[in-house]
Scaffold this motif. Structure first.
Motif, PDB file in Angstrom:
ATOM      1  N   LEU A  40       0.838  -1.191   0.000  1.00  0.00           N
ATOM      2  CA  LEU A  40       0.000   0.000   0.000  1.00  0.00           C
ATOM      3  C   LEU A  40       0.878   1.248   0.000  1.00  0.00           C
ATOM      4  O   LEU A  40       1.900   1.292   0.678  1.00  0.00           O
ATOM      5  CB  LEU A  40      -0.924   0.004   1.229  1.00  0.00           C
ATOM      6  N   PRO A  41       0.490   2.263  -0.771  1.00  0.00           N
ATOM      7  CA  PRO A  41       1.338   3.460  -0.869  1.00  0.00           C
ATOM      8  C   PRO A  41       1.331   4.261   0.433  1.00  0.00           C
ATOM      9  O   PRO A  41       0.281   4.441   1.055  1.00  0.00           O
ATOM     10  CB  PRO A  41       0.692   4.258  -2.005  1.00  0.00           C
ATOM     11  N   LEU A  42       2.497   4.744   0.821  1.00  0.00           N
ATOM     12  CA  LEU A  42       2.608   5.562   2.024  1.00  0.00           C
ATOM     13  C   LEU A  42       2.244   7.006   1.708  1.00  0.00           C
ATOM     14  O   LEU A  42       2.436   7.479   0.592  1.00  0.00           O
ATOM     15  CB  LEU A  42       4.037   5.506   2.567  1.00  0.00           C
ATOM     16  N   PRO A  43       1.722   7.749   2.688  1.00  0.00           N
ATOM     17  CA  PRO A  43       1.453   9.176   2.474  1.00  0.00           C
ATOM     18  C   PRO A  43       2.761   9.941   2.299  1.00  0.00           C
ATOM     19  O   PRO A  43       3.841   9.432   2.611  1.00  0.00           O
ATOM     20  CB  PRO A  43       0.726   9.589   3.758  1.00  0.00           C
ATOM     21  N   LYS A  44       2.647  11.161   1.774  1.00  0.00           N
ATOM     22  CA  LYS A  44       3.848  11.973   1.524  1.00  0.00           C
ATOM     23  C   LYS A  44       4.646  12.227   2.796  1.00  0.00           C
ATOM     24  O   LYS A  44       5.855  12.438   2.756  1.00  0.00           O
ATOM     25  CB  LYS A  44       3.438  13.299   0.876  1.00  0.00           C
ATOM     26  N   SER A  45       3.963  12.208   3.925  1.00  0.00           N
ATOM     27  CA  SER A  45       4.648  12.430   5.205  1.00  0.00           C
ATOM     28  C   SER A  45       5.588  11.278   5.543  1.00  0.00           C
ATOM     29  O   SER A  45       6.483  11.428   6.385  1.00  0.00           O
ATOM     30  CB  SER A  45       3.615  12.578   6.323  1.00  0.00           C
ATOM     31  N   GLY A  46       5.410  10.126   4.893  1.00  0.00           N
ATOM     32  CA  GLY A  46       6.231   8.963   5.180  1.00  0.00           C
ATOM     33  C   GLY A  46       5.750   8.165   6.374  1.00  0.00           C
ATOM     34  O   GLY A  46       6.316   7.116   6.705  1.00  0.00           O
ATOM     35  N   LYS A  47       4.688   8.621   7.024  1.00  0.00           N
ATOM     36  CA  LYS A  47       4.125   7.941   8.196  1.00  0.00           C
ATOM     37  C   LYS A  47       3.585   6.574   7.787  1.00  0.00           C
ATOM     38  O   LYS A  47       3.026   6.404   6.714  1.00  0.00           O
ATOM     39  CB  LYS A  47       3.002   8.813   8.771  1.00  0.00           C
ATOM     40  N   THR A  48       3.761   5.578   8.661  1.00  0.00           N
ATOM     41  CA  THR A  48       3.210   4.260   8.355  1.00  0.00           C
ATOM     42  C   THR A  48       1.687   4.298   8.426  1.00  0.00           C
ATOM     43  O   THR A  48       1.106   5.129   9.120  1.00  0.00           O
ATOM     44  CB  THR A  48       3.732   3.205   9.350  1.00  0.00           C
TER      45      THR A  48
ATOM     46  N   VAL B 156      -5.736  -2.360  10.817  1.00  0.00           N
ATOM     47  CA  VAL B 156      -4.453  -2.981  11.139  1.00  0.00           C
ATOM     48  C   VAL B 156      -3.457  -1.869  11.432  1.00  0.00           C
ATOM     49  O   VAL B 156      -3.311  -0.919  10.649  1.00  0.00           O
ATOM     50  CB  VAL B 156      -3.959  -3.857   9.976  1.00  0.00           C
ATOM     51  N   LYS B 157      -2.782  -1.953  12.537  1.00  0.00           N
ATOM     52  CA  LYS B 157      -1.865  -0.894  12.947  1.00  0.00           C
ATOM     53  C   LYS B 157      -0.502  -1.021  12.269  1.00  0.00           C
ATOM     54  O   LYS B 157       0.063  -2.124  12.163  1.00  0.00           O
ATOM     55  CB  LYS B 157      -1.662  -0.937  14.472  1.00  0.00           C
ATOM     56  N   ASN B 158       0.021   0.094  11.807  1.00  0.00           N
ATOM     57  CA  ASN B 158       1.411   0.216  11.343  1.00  0.00           C
ATOM     58  C   ASN B 158       1.821  -0.870  10.347  1.00  0.00           C
ATOM     59  O   ASN B 158       2.836  -1.539  10.507  1.00  0.00           O
ATOM     60  CB  ASN B 158       2.379   0.179  12.541  1.00  0.00           C
ATOM     61  N   ASN B 159       1.013  -1.033   9.296  1.00  0.00           N
ATOM     62  CA  ASN B 159       1.373  -2.044   8.303  1.00  0.00           C
ATOM     63  C   ASN B 159       0.823  -1.650   6.938  1.00  0.00           C
ATOM     64  O   ASN B 159      -0.369  -1.761   6.683  1.00  0.00           O
ATOM     65  CB  ASN B 159       0.829  -3.419   8.708  1.00  0.00           C
ATOM     66  N   SER B 160       1.713  -1.198   6.086  1.00  0.00           N
ATOM     67  CA  SER B 160       1.332  -0.900   4.701  1.00  0.00           C
ATOM     68  C   SER B 160       1.845  -1.964   3.745  1.00  0.00           C
ATOM     69  O   SER B 160       1.383  -2.066   2.610  1.00  0.00           O
ATOM     70  CB  SER B 160       1.883   0.464   4.270  1.00  0.00           C
TER      71      SER B 160
END
Length: 498
Positions: A386-394, A418-422
């Motif tokens: 899954l693509p990450l946001p521009k902020s780079g946050k998971t 689901v927490k912290n999983n892209s």
């Protein structure tokens, strides 16, 4: 469908499927692969030759190919291929009857096509026409006004939107009209020009479009006075004297007046508010009207930011030209892209039979008694890349599945978060939907990032017609907000309906 253990990746889920059919062996014989195709994928027409063909296509280990077996790596390649995409691959080409009159089709349509911004100070640009045509749009709007030096111009009148030359618009249409689709382009001219500049417009239409312009009535064999999409020309709509052969725009008075007085070659154009009211109080009459005549629906003038209405409510009554602001991403354009990726993305989709029969009067605002419902099971298993946001946050991703159709069929359900999983989120969530008119339905998968207790951000989506939905274990490609592929981002799901 077999209940699998809970692996942490899609690869693990596919490994479980492979193990179930390999019966403890390291390879999958063609006969076992055929069993998988029949029992899980519901490819009931597949025979052993089809299974062997898949082995030859996806297996790279020579010994396995020689013994007509598939290793797990070959099976994995197959499961990640277009042969296992959720979208029916035969629908990526034109497969519908293209010899019906134009009234029998939903036609991909754009509003204020010249704009790439809002309707007050936005830019008018030729690229907007190129973009719409490349997205399969078959009805373009051109707002024409008197310009200096006897050169008609195109812009949103009485606003600060920038201006482009009419002749440049027609040249752009001539260059790009048939790049993506060979089927007719309808030019909807909103004409505010003087008689003198109308003559200039007529000159440009004939001289630039040449024999691509439909300027005489066609000898066709259809049930009405409108030609079929197989008559592949540019069609001019609205009022521009002798060049308007079909789709002459007339004011809508009432369904009774249209039935008694309107010609089949005339179309009615109305704003969303009026069309919405008619659909609500006279849905049955609206459906019958759209069996005989073209109707064009356009966004309210109050939508100065170029926002869009939900097109589904007007497809439900059979309106052919449901015009949207193509420059404005969001749910309405996702639905439009989903509707018109069907039938090879040619911009013409045959309306379902429920909208075309006069024997049983269909009213989308009423419950559909007497019709056995379709039960849809969707198991949202996992995601991948899954693509990450521009902020780079998971991401904290969840999946929302939406059904868009007649009012009683509209529904939506969410997986857990689901927490912290892209990279490989795993949901394994069952969703059940009851659908009364599946042929009108669109199914939308939307991945969102949970940002707060009640807030979430868009990550990616994919929309397709229910009629293009494949059963079995399938992967779902994801598209960005502006309709571009987010490959390799995808979902892995199981689909069943009856």
């Amino acid at each position: 469908m077999r209940k699998s253990k809970a692996p942490s990746t899609r690869r693990g889920e596919i490994q479980n499927l492979f193990n179930n059919y390999a019966s403890g062996q390291t390879t999958l014989p063609a006969s076992s692969l055929l069993g998988f195709l029949h029992k899980e994928q519901m490819e009931l027409d597949a025979d052993e030759a089809a299974a062997e063909s898949l082995i030859e296509k996806y297996e790279i280990e020579e010994k396995a190919v020689e013994s007509q077996c598939m290793t797990f790596e070959g099976f994995h390649r197959y499961m990640e291929s277009k042969d296992c995409c959720i979208f029916e691959q035969t629908h990526t080409s034109v497969y519908q009857d293209m010899n019906q009159p134009l009234t029998s089709y939903f036609i991909s349509s754009s509003h204020n096509t010249y704009l790439i911004g809002d309707q007050l100070v936005g830019k008018s640009h030729l690229d907007a026409y190129v973009s719409a045509l490349r997205r399969g749009c078959r009805c373009l709007e051109i707002d024409c006004w008197d310009g200096p030096g006897m050169e008609p111009i195109v812009y949103h009148g009485y606003t600060l939107t920038t201006k482009i030359l009419f002749k440049d618009v027609i040249t752009t249409v001539e260059q790009h009209a048939f790049e993506v689709s060979v089927y007719p382009v309808i030019l909807s001219l909103e004409n505010h020009c003087s008689k003198e500049q109308q003559e200039v417009m007529a000159h440009y239409l004939t001289s630039i479009l040449g024999n691509k312009l439909l300027d005489v009535r066609l000898d066709h064999q259809t049930t009405g006075d409108l030609p079929s999409p197989n008559k592949k020309r540019v069609v001019v709509a609205e009022k521009l004297s002798d060049l308007v052969i079909y789709t002459v725009s007339v004011k809508f008075i009432s369904f009774g007046h249209s039935k008694d007085s309107q010609n089949s070659c005339e179309n009615t154009s109305m704003a969303e508010k009026k069309a919405r009211k008619l659909a609500k109080v006279s849905g049955k009459d609206f459906v019958l009207h759209n069996q005989r005549f073209l109707s064009r629906i356009y966004p309210a003038g109050s939508r100065t930011s170029s926002s869009n209405y939900n097109p589904q409510e007007f497809w439900n009554v059979g309106s052919q030209l449901v015009a949207l602001n193509f420059q404005s991403p969001g749910l309405p354009m996702d639905l439009n892209d989903g509707r018109f990726q069907d039938n090879g993305g040619c911009g013409y989709v045959l309306k379902p039979a429920v909208l075309m029969t006069s024997e049983r009067c269909f009213d989308p605002s009423c419950s559909q008694r007497g019709i056995p419902p379709t039960h849809l099971l969707l198991k949202v298993i996992s995601g991948s890349n899954l693509p990450l946001p521009k902020s780079g946050k998971t991401l904290d991703p969840f999946v929302r599945v939406e059904i868009h159709g007649i009012g009683s069929d509209c529904n939506r359900k969410n997986t857990s978060t689901v927490k912290n999983n892209s990279l490989n989120p795993f949901w394994d969530t069952d969703m059940n939907f009851r659908i009364s008119v599946p042929d009108l339905c669109l199914v939308r998968f939307c991945v969102r990032d949970q940002t707060g207790f009640l807030s979430s951000d868009f990550v990616g989506q994919y929309t397709l017609p229910f009629s293009s939905l494949k059963k079995g274990y399938r992967w779902v490609p994801l598209w960005s907000r502006d309709g571009c592929s987010l490959d390799p981002a995808s979902l892995f799901v199981f689909v069943w309906y009856s």
